[in-house]
Structure formats: C-alpha cells, structure tokens
Motif scaffolding. Structure first.
Motif, PDB file in Angstrom:
ATOM      1  N   PHE A   1     -24.944 -15.191 -28.870  1.00  0.00           N
ATOM      2  CA  PHE A   1     -24.916 -16.299 -29.818  1.00  0.00           C
ATOM      3  C   PHE A   1     -24.784 -15.754 -31.239  1.00  0.00           C
ATOM      4  O   PHE A   1     -25.586 -14.927 -31.671  1.00  0.00           O
ATOM      5  N   THR A   2     -23.762 -16.209 -31.925  1.00  0.00           N
ATOM      6  CA  THR A   2     -23.517 -15.777 -33.301  1.00  0.00           C
ATOM      7  C   THR A   2     -23.385 -17.006 -34.203  1.00  0.00           C
ATOM      8  O   THR A   2     -23.554 -18.141 -33.755  1.00  0.00           O
ATOM      9  N   TRP A   3     -23.040 -16.762 -35.460  1.00  0.00           N
ATOM     10  CA  TRP A   3     -22.837 -17.863 -36.396  1.00  0.00           C
ATOM     11  C   TRP A   3     -21.684 -18.767 -35.967  1.00  0.00           C
ATOM     12  O   TRP A   3     -21.577 -19.910 -36.435  1.00  0.00           O
ATOM     13  N   ARG A   4     -20.842 -18.291 -35.048  1.00  0.00           N
ATOM     14  CA  ARG A   4     -19.690 -19.072 -34.607  1.00  0.00           C
ATOM     15  C   ARG A   4     -20.085 -20.334 -33.844  1.00  0.00           C
ATOM     16  O   ARG A   4     -19.241 -21.216 -33.641  1.00  0.00           O
ATOM     17  N   VAL A   5     -21.336 -20.425 -33.431  1.00  0.00           N
ATOM     18  CA  VAL A   5     -21.777 -21.648 -32.747  1.00  0.00           C
ATOM     19  C   VAL A   5     -21.651 -22.858 -33.677  1.00  0.00           C
ATOM     20  O   VAL A   5     -21.570 -23.998 -33.206  1.00  0.00           O
ATOM     21  N   LEU A   6     -21.623 -22.595 -34.984  1.00  0.00           N
ATOM     22  CA  LEU A   6     -21.464 -23.684 -35.957  1.00  0.00           C
ATOM     23  C   LEU A   6     -20.075 -24.311 -35.865  1.00  0.00           C
ATOM     24  O   LEU A   6     -19.862 -25.440 -36.335  1.00  0.00           O
ATOM     25  N   LEU A   7     -19.122 -23.586 -35.270  1.00  0.00           N
ATOM     26  CA  LEU A   7     -17.761 -24.093 -35.127  1.00  0.00           C
ATOM     27  C   LEU A   7     -17.572 -24.927 -33.869  1.00  0.00           C
ATOM     28  O   LEU A   7     -16.552 -25.613 -33.729  1.00  0.00           O
ATOM     29  N   VAL A   8     -18.529 -24.851 -32.951  1.00  0.00           N
ATOM     30  CA  VAL A   8     -18.398 -25.541 -31.667  1.00  0.00           C
ATOM     31  C   VAL A   8     -18.244 -27.052 -31.815  1.00  0.00           C
ATOM     32  O   VAL A   8     -17.396 -27.662 -31.154  1.00  0.00           O
ATOM     33  N   PRO A   9     -19.036 -27.727 -32.685  1.00  0.00           N
ATOM     34  CA  PRO A   9     -18.862 -29.188 -32.821  1.00  0.00           C
ATOM     35  C   PRO A   9     -17.447 -29.598 -33.211  1.00  0.00           C
ATOM     36  O   PRO A   9     -16.963 -30.641 -32.767  1.00  0.00           O
ATOM     37  N   PHE A  10     -16.755 -28.782 -34.007  1.00  0.00           N
ATOM     38  CA  PHE A  10     -15.391 -29.118 -34.409  1.00  0.00           C
ATOM     39  C   PHE A  10     -14.446 -29.079 -33.203  1.00  0.00           C
ATOM     40  O   PHE A  10     -13.555 -29.923 -33.077  1.00  0.00           O
ATOM     41  N   SER A  11     -14.643 -28.100 -32.321  1.00  0.00           N
ATOM     42  CA  SER A  11     -13.819 -28.023 -31.115  1.00  0.00           C
ATOM     43  C   SER A  11     -14.135 -29.163 -30.153  1.00  0.00           C
ATOM     44  O   SER A  11     -13.238 -29.678 -29.470  1.00  0.00           O
ATOM     45  N   ILE A  12     -15.406 -29.570 -30.105  1.00  0.00           N
ATOM     46  CA  ILE A  12     -15.777 -30.705 -29.253  1.00  0.00           C
ATOM     47  C   ILE A  12     -15.136 -31.989 -29.774  1.00  0.00           C
ATOM     48  O   ILE A  12     -14.640 -32.813 -28.994  1.00  0.00           O
ATOM     49  N   ILE A  13     -15.130 -32.146 -31.092  1.00  0.00           N
ATOM     50  CA  ILE A  13     -14.484 -33.317 -31.696  1.00  0.00           C
ATOM     51  C   ILE A  13     -12.988 -33.320 -31.373  1.00  0.00           C
ATOM     52  O   ILE A  13     -12.404 -34.359 -31.054  1.00  0.00           O
ATOM     53  N   GLN A  14     -12.375 -32.143 -31.445  1.00  0.00           N
ATOM     54  CA  GLN A  14     -10.952 -32.049 -31.124  1.00  0.00           C
ATOM     55  C   GLN A  14     -10.700 -32.438 -29.673  1.00  0.00           C
ATOM     56  O   GLN A  14      -9.761 -33.191 -29.375  1.00  0.00           O
ATOM     57  N   LEU A  15     -11.530 -31.932 -28.759  1.00  0.00           N
ATOM     58  CA  LEU A  15     -11.364 -32.261 -27.340  1.00  0.00           C
ATOM     59  C   LEU A  15     -11.601 -33.746 -27.096  1.00  0.00           C
ATOM     60  O   LEU A  15     -10.912 -34.375 -26.288  1.00  0.00           O
ATOM     61  N   TYR A  16     -12.570 -34.322 -27.810  1.00  0.00           N
ATOM     62  CA  TYR A  16     -12.836 -35.760 -27.689  1.00  0.00           C
ATOM     63  C   TYR A  16     -11.641 -36.570 -28.180  1.00  0.00           C
ATOM     64  O   TYR A  16     -11.242 -37.556 -27.535  1.00  0.00           O
ATOM     65  N   CYS A  17     -11.063 -36.187 -29.315  1.00  0.00           N
ATOM     66  CA  CYS A  17      -9.895 -36.898 -29.851  1.00  0.00           C
ATOM     67  C   CYS A  17      -8.715 -36.809 -28.892  1.00  0.00           C
ATOM     68  O   CYS A  17      -7.975 -37.792 -28.706  1.00  0.00           O
ATOM     69  N   LEU A  18      -8.528 -35.647 -28.285  1.00  0.00           N
ATOM     70  CA  LEU A  18      -7.451 -35.489 -27.311  1.00  0.00           C
ATOM     71  C   LEU A  18      -7.689 -36.386 -26.099  1.00  0.00           C
ATOM     72  O   LEU A  18      -6.768 -37.080 -25.634  1.00  0.00           O
ATOM     73  N   ALA A  19      -8.923 -36.385 -25.583  1.00  0.00           N
ATOM     74  CA  ALA A  19      -9.249 -37.229 -24.435  1.00  0.00           C
ATOM     75  C   ALA A  19      -9.111 -38.711 -24.780  1.00  0.00           C
ATOM     76  O   ALA A  19      -8.645 -39.512 -23.958  1.00  0.00           O
TER      77      ALA A  19
ATOM     78  N   LEU B   1     -19.287 -21.731 -16.017  1.00  0.00           N
ATOM     79  CA  LEU B   1     -20.101 -22.949 -16.079  1.00  0.00           C
ATOM     80  C   LEU B   1     -19.724 -23.798 -17.289  1.00  0.00           C
ATOM     81  O   LEU B   1     -19.586 -25.022 -17.181  1.00  0.00           O
ATOM     82  N   CYS B   2     -19.531 -23.158 -18.429  1.00  0.00           N
ATOM     83  CA  CYS B   2     -19.156 -23.871 -19.641  1.00  0.00           C
ATOM     84  C   CYS B   2     -17.794 -24.540 -19.469  1.00  0.00           C
ATOM     85  O   CYS B   2     -17.617 -25.715 -19.832  1.00  0.00           O
ATOM     86  N   GLY B   3     -16.835 -23.817 -18.929  1.00  0.00           N
ATOM     87  CA  GLY B   3     -15.509 -24.384 -18.699  1.00  0.00           C
ATOM     88  C   GLY B   3     -15.542 -25.544 -17.725  1.00  0.00           C
ATOM     89  O   GLY B   3     -14.810 -26.526 -17.888  1.00  0.00           O
ATOM     90  N   THR B   4     -16.405 -25.449 -16.713  1.00  0.00           N
ATOM     91  CA  THR B   4     -16.547 -26.532 -15.741  1.00  0.00           C
ATOM     92  C   THR B   4     -17.071 -27.799 -16.401  1.00  0.00           C
ATOM     93  O   THR B   4     -16.577 -28.903 -16.140  1.00  0.00           O
ATOM     94  N   CYS B   5     -18.061 -27.652 -17.272  1.00  0.00           N
ATOM     95  CA  CYS B   5     -18.618 -28.816 -17.985  1.00  0.00           C
ATOM     96  C   CYS B   5     -17.572 -29.457 -18.888  1.00  0.00           C
ATOM     97  O   CYS B   5     -17.451 -30.689 -18.935  1.00  0.00           O
ATOM     98  N   LEU B   6     -16.811 -28.642 -19.589  1.00  0.00           N
ATOM     99  CA  LEU B   6     -15.803 -29.163 -20.512  1.00  0.00           C
ATOM    100  C   LEU B   6     -14.668 -29.850 -19.759  1.00  0.00           C
ATOM    101  O   LEU B   6     -14.185 -30.909 -20.174  1.00  0.00           O
ATOM    102  N   TRP B   7     -14.251 -29.255 -18.656  1.00  0.00           N
ATOM    103  CA  TRP B   7     -13.191 -29.882 -17.861  1.00  0.00           C
ATOM    104  C   TRP B   7     -13.689 -31.179 -17.224  1.00  0.00           C
ATOM    105  O   TRP B   7     -12.943 -32.158 -17.135  1.00  0.00           O
TER     106      TRP B   7
END
Length: 294
Positions: free
Chosen positions: A141-159, A74-80
């Motif tokens: 859910f771990t502390w790694r959720v704090l890293l998710v916004p950085f990956s979203i920004i990267q995907l946004y910049c790529l798009a 589901l997560c991959g579907t939303c991101l794609w």
C-alpha cells in the motif's frame, strides 16, 4: 449564488429523493428471501475467486509468480463482477420498472443510475475484503491508493454509459440480453483478470499493448496497480509507453512502432467519455417513448 443553489435544490430535490429510494429498494430486493442477505455481496466474489484460483492458478498455472497475484486476482474478480452486475441489471432496469414509469413522472435515467449505484455499493464491500486480505498477503500500500477512487469513478461512468445504451436497446429489442451475455464472456477473456498480462506479452507483445487500451481493462489494471502492487501490476502508462519497461517483451516490429506513442495512453479515457456521451444521447432521444412502448 444563493438563489442559484436554491433553484437547483428545488429543481432536483424530487429526483434525488426518488434516486435514493430506488437505490435502497433495489439493494434490498436483490437479496430478498435470502438467508445470508447482503453477505452475498462479499461471499459471491469470494466464491468466484476460489473457483478461478484453484482452476487457473493451481492447476493451469496462470500466474506470473509475483507474491500479490492471488490478491490481484481477487481484486480483478470484484471489479469485473461490478461491471457485469451493473450492465446486466441496468439493461433490464427500464423494462422492470415499466409500471413505475407509467404512473410516476421523474427522469427515467434515474432508474438506470440507481441500479449501477447498487452494484457500486456491492463493489465497495468487496474492495474492503480485498484490502483486508491484501494486508495479510503481501500487498504494498502506497500513496497511490489515493488515485483508486478516480479509477472507480471512471469504471462507474463506463458501466453507466453501457447500461444506458443497453437499457435503451432492450426496450425495443429484447434479443439484446442474449447478445450482451455472449459479449460479456468474450470481454472477460480479453482482459487480463484470470491470467497475467506478461503471459500474453511474452509471445504476443502487440496484443498485450492493444489489450491495455481496452477501456474496461485500463481502470481495472489501474486499480490493482495503485491499490495493491505498483511494482508488479502493469498499467496503460507503464505498458503502452514502453514495452521493455513494466514487462519483459521482444522489440516491436517497425510497422507497429506507432503503438509506442504516449498519446495512445489517453484512448481508454476518451473512449469512456464517448461511451457515456453516447449512452446519455441515445437515452434522452428515445426515453420519452418508453412508457408508450412498455
């Protein structure tokens, strides 16, 4: 410093106002005349997930057996869906706003960025659903959720970079829309979204390593890893650095040992920067003639 801030505010105030209005207008027009309206931002990826889950997981058994595979799908579907929507709509954004560009003077790139931001809002709504479903389906859910916004920004910049390139080409070559539609299909199946990476790695470990270097696959897998399942979802850091670590695969042949270099891990990030720079460069070079061509 105050004078500098005042100068920047005066210089970009009009652009920011136009950007906000375009984002608002694009998002509203996207569902104009629809009975459910913005609910489709959540309902569409859910329906697509349902189709994929039934066909590929239940019938074709494309699963790694982990408890979080369904929510990861589901997560991959939303991101794609975000990448597809932002690039497809960004491609035609300049042409669709041709009348506005001829009448009002403002930075043309705002039109493309506004389209991508509208898709980003839809992604945000989709990820809220992913988190809610994940809370009831075994997501860790771990502390790694704090890293998710950085990956979203990267995907946004790529798009955004891809959208700027496509929007520039589409002004001059309308066939690019059909070409990009075919390329999107090829890219979709080249990324481990509907199938687990371990399915590829068991028989084709080299292909699995190269797939993770895809600048689209890398942020998608990072988000799934950091948001839902650090134990089960491999990333470029766990997969590329050590084939025997995150996934169980045979030894790499001697001629392919260079793939084990940790330096390769940064290639997706560098490629993202390159695509964004290329998009900005091409767009700035040809945008002055957009109004004439349109």
């Amino acid at each position: 410093m105050k004078n500098l801030m005042k100068h920047l505010q005066e210089k970009y105030h009009y652009a920011v106002v136009v950007f906000k209005e375009l984002v608002k207008t694009d998002f509203q027009l996207r569902y104009q005349g629809s009975f459910l309206g913005m609910v489709w931002s959540v309902l569409k990826p859910l329906m697509l997930f349902g189709v994929m889950y039934v066909i590929f997981v239940r019938f074709l058994k494309f699963t790694d057996g982990t408890p979080t595979f369904a929510i990861s799908l589901l997560c991959g579907t939303c991101l794609w869906s975000f990448f597809t929507e932002s690039t497809t709509m960004g491609l035609s954004s300049i042409v669709n706003r041709g009348d506005l560009l001829r009448k009002v003077h403002f930075p043309n790139y705002i039109v493309v960025a506004a389209t991508n931001t509208g898709a980003l809002i839809s992604l945000g709504l989709g990820l809220i659903v992913v988190i809610l479903f994940g809370a009831f389906s075994g997501a860790h859910f771990t502390w790694r959720v704090l890293l998710v916004p950085f990956s979203i920004i990267q995907l946004y910049c790529l798009a955004l970079g891809v959208s700027l390139v496509l929007a520039t080409l589409y002004v001059y070559f309308r066939d690019i829309a059909q070409i990009w539609e075919v390329l999107l299909q090829a890219l979709f199946y080249s990324i481990p979204i509907i199938y687990p990476l371990s399915m590829v790695a068991r028989s084709y470990p080299i292909v699995a390593k190269l797939m993770m270097l895809n600048p689209i696959a890398q942020p998608i897998m990072d988000i799934r890893h950091n948001l839902l399942s650090p134990e089960y979802v491999p990333t470029v850091w766990t997969n590329t650095a050590d084939l025997g670590g995150a996934i169980d695969t045979p030894d790499v042949p001697a001629e392919w040992q260079w793939l084990n270099s940790p330096c390769l891990n940064i290639l997706p990030y560098l490629f993202t920067v390159l695509v964004l720079w290329l998009g900005i460069h091409l767009f700035r070079k040809y945008s002055q003639k957009f109004a004439e061509v349109l």
